[in-house]
Design an enzyme around this catalytic site. Structure first.
Site, PDB file in Angstrom:
ATOM      1  N   GLY A 427       0.686  -1.241   0.000  1.00  0.00           N
ATOM      2  CA  GLY A 427       0.000   0.000   0.000  1.00  0.00           C
ATOM      3  C   GLY A 427       0.730   1.321   0.000  1.00  0.00           C
ATOM      4  O   GLY A 427       1.880   1.435  -0.323  1.00  0.00           O
ATOM      5  N   THR A 428      -0.047   2.348   0.306  1.00  0.00           N
ATOM      6  CA  THR A 428       0.364   3.712   0.618  1.00  0.00           C
ATOM      7  C   THR A 428       0.074   4.762  -0.441  1.00  0.00           C
ATOM      8  O   THR A 428      -0.318   4.471  -1.563  1.00  0.00           O
ATOM      9  CB  THR A 428       1.852   3.840   1.002  1.00  0.00           C
ATOM     10  OG1 THR A 428       2.660   3.533  -0.099  1.00  0.00           O
ATOM     11  CG2 THR A 428       2.210   2.948   2.133  1.00  0.00           C
ATOM     12  N   SER A 429       0.318   6.020  -0.030  1.00  0.00           N
ATOM     13  CA  SER A 429       0.205   7.204  -0.878  1.00  0.00           C
ATOM     14  C   SER A 429       1.278   8.172  -0.384  1.00  0.00           C
ATOM     15  O   SER A 429       1.761   8.041   0.736  1.00  0.00           O
ATOM     16  CB  SER A 429      -1.189   7.811  -0.736  1.00  0.00           C
ATOM     17  OG  SER A 429      -1.430   8.800  -1.720  1.00  0.00           O
ATOM     18  N   PRO A 522       4.407   5.556  -2.895  1.00  0.00           N
ATOM     19  CA  PRO A 522       3.827   4.302  -2.419  1.00  0.00           C
ATOM     20  C   PRO A 522       4.508   3.119  -3.097  1.00  0.00           C
ATOM     21  O   PRO A 522       5.366   3.300  -3.963  1.00  0.00           O
ATOM     22  CB  PRO A 522       2.358   4.420  -2.862  1.00  0.00           C
ATOM     23  CG  PRO A 522       2.414   5.254  -4.091  1.00  0.00           C
ATOM     24  CD  PRO A 522       3.560   6.212  -3.892  1.00  0.00           C
TER      25      PRO A 522
END
Length: 618
Positions: A427-429, A522
Site C-alpha cells: 500500500g500507501t500514498s 507508495p
C-alpha cells in the site's frame, strides 16, 4: 533545461480546469488509459504489488514560484493548494489533502491508517511518527496456523485481526499544533464539501474495485462502492459519502480525540470486535492509549558533484532511509560510474544496483523493527551507514550474482536476531508540499494493502459510506522465531509498531542547509527502489523530477531482479541472466511525487504517470 523549457506548458484541459478553479469535485480523466502489458504470474504480481496497474497518463513537469503540493489525486492537490492560497502552512495543506485522499483514494490511505511525516521549518527537520500500533490483546503467534506454519497472507489481511490502532489523525494533530497556521477545523472543509456533494469515480478506482473480491463481503463497503448487481459504479459516477462527511465534521470540531473516544471510536471498536468470523483484539483502551511519536530523523551525507547533499529520511520503525542510504553508499563504492542514471539503465548498472540492494535488504530483514522494542546494532542505527562498514559490504559485490547474501555485522559479532522471512508488503500514498513561509514536508501515508482490511467503518447505517480500516499488523513477521529459536526483531508484540518501507525524503545542500527536494512514493517494499531511482535520476542523472519519475522502474527484494514490464530491451534481460540473475518483468505501478528546487529558486514538480497524481501550485 528545466520543466518550463523542455515540456509543454499546458495541462490536459480537464485537470487544468479543475485546478485553476480549485474546485473540489474530482476531475474525470479525459486522457485515454493505455494498457499496462507484461507477462507475469498472479503469484508474482501478488507478491510485490500494493495495488494493481490501471494504465498510464501523460504527466507534464511544471514549475512554481511560491508554493506547491504534489499528491496522488487532483482533488487532493486542489485541497492542499486551497490551504496554501489561504495563507496556510505545508502542514495545513497536507492535512487537507489527506482528508480528501481518504475519500477519493480510499484504497491507499486515510484516517483509518498510519503515516510518517518529515517536516522542515527552515531551521530543523522533524520526524513525526503516526505508525499504527498492535493492540494490547495480540499474540506473538497470531499469524501461525494450527500446523505451526504461517497462515496464507490474504487470510491474515482480510478481517479485523489485522487491524492496528490508527495513528494518522493523532500524528497530524501533533504536527499541526507545532506548525499549523490555519484553524484545525478549516482544514476539513474541502473534504467535507466533496463528500457531501460527491466526486466522480476515477478510472483507477473503478479498475481496482472491479478486480477486488474481499471488499464485497463487507456490507457497508459493498453498499457504498458497488451497484446492486455487484459491479462497481461506472467511471464518472458521482459518488457521495455522507457518513464520511459526518465523521470529518466530528474530527473538525473535536480534534484528533474524536478518533480515540466517542461515536467514531466506538464504531471502530465495534467493527473490529464484532467481525462475524475473525474478531480482532482492538478495544477502546487501545485507541485512548495511542500516542504519536516525534523521532530524530535519519540523515546522511551523499556526494552528488558538484554538490554535497544531506539526505534526511525516516528512522525505524521505517527501513526506508537506512536501505536507501546503504544502496547509495554501496553504489558510490562500486567500480565504474554506478551512481549515474540519466536514462533506462543497462544490464551492468542493474546488476550492480541489484547486488547493492540485496545487501541492504539482508540487513533490513535482520535488524529493523520498532526502536522502542529493539535496540539498533552497535547501539545506533547509523552503524549500518558507517563508511568502514559500507566499505566492507561493497567488497561483496562481484561481476556475477552472489549465490548467498547475509546480513552484515556492524558490531563485529554475530547478531542474536533471526532474519525475517520474506513476505508481501503493500500500500500507501505520498504527499510533498512546500509553502511560502519556508516550510516543507514529505509524508507517506497508508492503510497497507489495497482497501486495507476490507472493513468499512460507519457510525450510522442509515448513511452511505464511511472509511476503511488498515491491515497494518501484517507488516509484522508472521513467524516470531526461526527453527533454532532465535527471535525475529519484527515479530508481533502488544503495543509495538510494525516495520515499514515508507520513505518520505527531504534533500538539502550540505554546505548551506538549503532545502533542495521533497520526494517519496507508495509501493510496499518497492518504495525503497522508487525513491532511490528518483534521487539517482535527479542528482546523478541531471534529470528533471518528472523525467526521473518517468524512468522505468526496477528493483529487488532480495531475490529476482524485478523490471517494469515492457520497458527494458530483451538484451538487458539476457545479460542479467548470464550474470546469474532470475529476471521477472512485472507491472510496477509506483506513485512517486517530487518537488525539486531549480537553480533559479523556483520549484519543479513531478507526479507519477502510473497513477492519478498531480502537482498544483503558484
Amino acid at each position: 533545461m528545466n520543466d518550463r523549457t523542455h515540456r509543454h506548458d499546458t495541462l490536459p484541459r480537464t485537470w487544468a480546469a479543475c485546478l485553476a478553479a480549485v474546485l473540489l469535485t474530482a476531475c474525470a480523466a479525459s486522457d485515454s488509459l493505455a494498457p499496462y502489458p507484461g507477462k507475469h504470474t498472479r503469484a508474482e504480481e501478488a507478491l510485490i504489488q500494493p495495488e494493481g496497474p490501471s494504465g498510464q497518463r501523460l504527466r507534464i513537469g511544471r514549475s512554481f514560484d511560491r508554493h506547491a503540493v504534489a499528491t496522488a489525486h487532483p482533488a487532493a492537490s486542489a485541497a492542499g493548494l486551497e490551504m496554501l492560497r489561504a495563507g496556510g502552512s505545508a502542514i495545513d495543506a497536507a492535512i487537507a489533502a489527506q482528508m480528501v485522499l481518504t475519500l477519493v483514494e480510499p484504497q491507499s490511505s486515510g484516517i483509518g491508517g498510519g503515516a510518517f511525516l518529515l517536516h522542515h521549518d527552515g531551521r530543523r527537520v522533524q520526524a513525526f511518527d503516526g505508525r499504527e500500533t498492535a493492540p494490547r490483546g495480540v499474540r506473538t503467534d497470531m499469524f501461525v496456523g494450527p500446523d505451526g506454519k504461517p497462515v496464507p497472507f490474504m487470510q491474515a489481511v482480510v478481517g479485523s485481526q489485522s487491524v492496528g490502532v490508527p495513528g494518522t489523525v493523532s500524528m497530524l494533530g501533533m504536527a499541526h499544533r507545532q506548525h499549523g497556521r490555519l484553524p484545525w477545523g478549516r482544514l476539513f472543509e474541502p473534504a467535507i464539501r466533496l463528500a457531501d456533494d460527491g466526486f466522480e469515480l476515477s478510472p483507477r478506482l473503478h479498475t481496482l474495485l472491479a478486480a477486488e473480491q474481499a471488499l464485497r463481503d463487507d456490507p457497508v463497503a459493498r453498499a457504498y462502492f458497488y451497484r446492486p448487481d455487484g459491479q462497481p459504479h461506472p467511471v464518472g459516477h458521482q459518488l457521495r459519502n455522507p457518513e464520511l462527511a459526518e465523521v470529518l465534521r466530528q474530527l473538525a470540531r473535536r480534534g484528533p480525540e474524536a478518533m480515540q473516544d466517542g461515536p467514531v471510536a466506538d464504531a471502530i471498536v465495534q467493527k473490529v470486535r464484532e467481525h462475524p468470523s475473525r474478531p480482532g483484539a482492538l478495544d477502546q483502551a487501545d485507541l485512548r492509549a495511542y500516542t504519536p511519536r516525534e523521532r530524530e530523523p535519519l540523515c546522511f551525507d551523499h556526494a552528488a558533484p558538484p554538490r554535497q547533499l544531506r539526505i534526511c529520511g525516516f528512522p525505524p520503525p521505517s527501513s526506508g532511509a537506512l536501505a536507501i542510504g546503504q544502496i547509495l553508499g554501496l553504489l558510490a563504492r562500486a567500480p565504474g560510474n554506478a551512481l549515474a542514471l540519466g536514462g533506462t539503465p543497462d544490464a551492468a548498472w542493474l546488476h550492480t544496483y541489484t547486488e547493492a540492494s540485496r545487501l541492504a535488504f539482508a540487513d533490513r530483514a535482520r535488524y529493523v523493527a520498532d526502536p522502542e522494542r529493539v535496540a539498533p546494532p552497535a547501539g545506533r542505527w547509523q552503524s549500518l551507514l558507517d563508511p568502514v562498514y559500507l566499505d566492507e559490504r561493497a567488497r561483496l559485490i562481484g561481476p556475477r550474482r552472489a549465490a548467498r547474501v547475509e546480513a552484515g555485522e556492524p558490531t563485529g559479532r554475530v547478531s542474536a536476531w533471526a532474519p525475517m522471512p520474506e513476505q508481501p508488503e503493500y500500500g500507501t500514498s505520498h504527499i510533498s508540499v512546500v509553502d511560502a513561509h519556508g516550510n516543507a514536508l514529505a509524508m507517506t501515508t497508508t492503510i497497507e494493502a489495497g482497501f486495507g482490511s476490507r472493513l468499512m467503518v460507519s457510525t450510522n447505517p442509515a448513511r452511505p459510506g464511511g472509511f476503511l480500516l488498515n491491515n497494518q499488523l501484517t507488516d509484522f513477521s508472521f513467524v516470531p522465531a526461526d527453527e533454532s529459536g532465535r527471535r525475529v526483531a519484527n515479530r508481533v508484540e502488544p503495543g509495538k509498531r510494525p516495520r515499514s518501507s515508507m520513505s518520505p525524503t527531504l534533500v538539502f545542500d550540505r554546505a548551506t542547509g538549503e532545502l533542495l527536494m521533497s520526494t517519496g512514493s507508495p509501493g510496499g517494499a518497492l518504495i525503497i527502489h522508487f525513491t532511490a531511482k528518483t534521487l539517482l535520476g535527479t542528482w546523478h542523472g541531471g534529470l528533471s523530477p518528472q523525467s526521473a519519475i518517468d524512468l522505468p522502474n526496477f528493483g529487488s527484494l532480495g531475490g529476482p531482479v524485478l523490471l517494469e514490464a515492457e520497458r527494458f530491451p530483451a538484451s538487458t534481460v539476457q545479460v542479467l541472466e548470464q550474470r546469474g540473475h532470475t529476471v521477472n518483468q512485472v507491472p510496477m505501478p509506483s506513485g512517486i511525487q517530487a518537488l525539486q528546487r531549480a537553480p533559479d529558486g523556483r520549484w519543479l514538480g513531478g507526479a507519477d504517470p502510473r497513477r492519478e497524481g498531480l502537482v498544483a501550485g503558484d
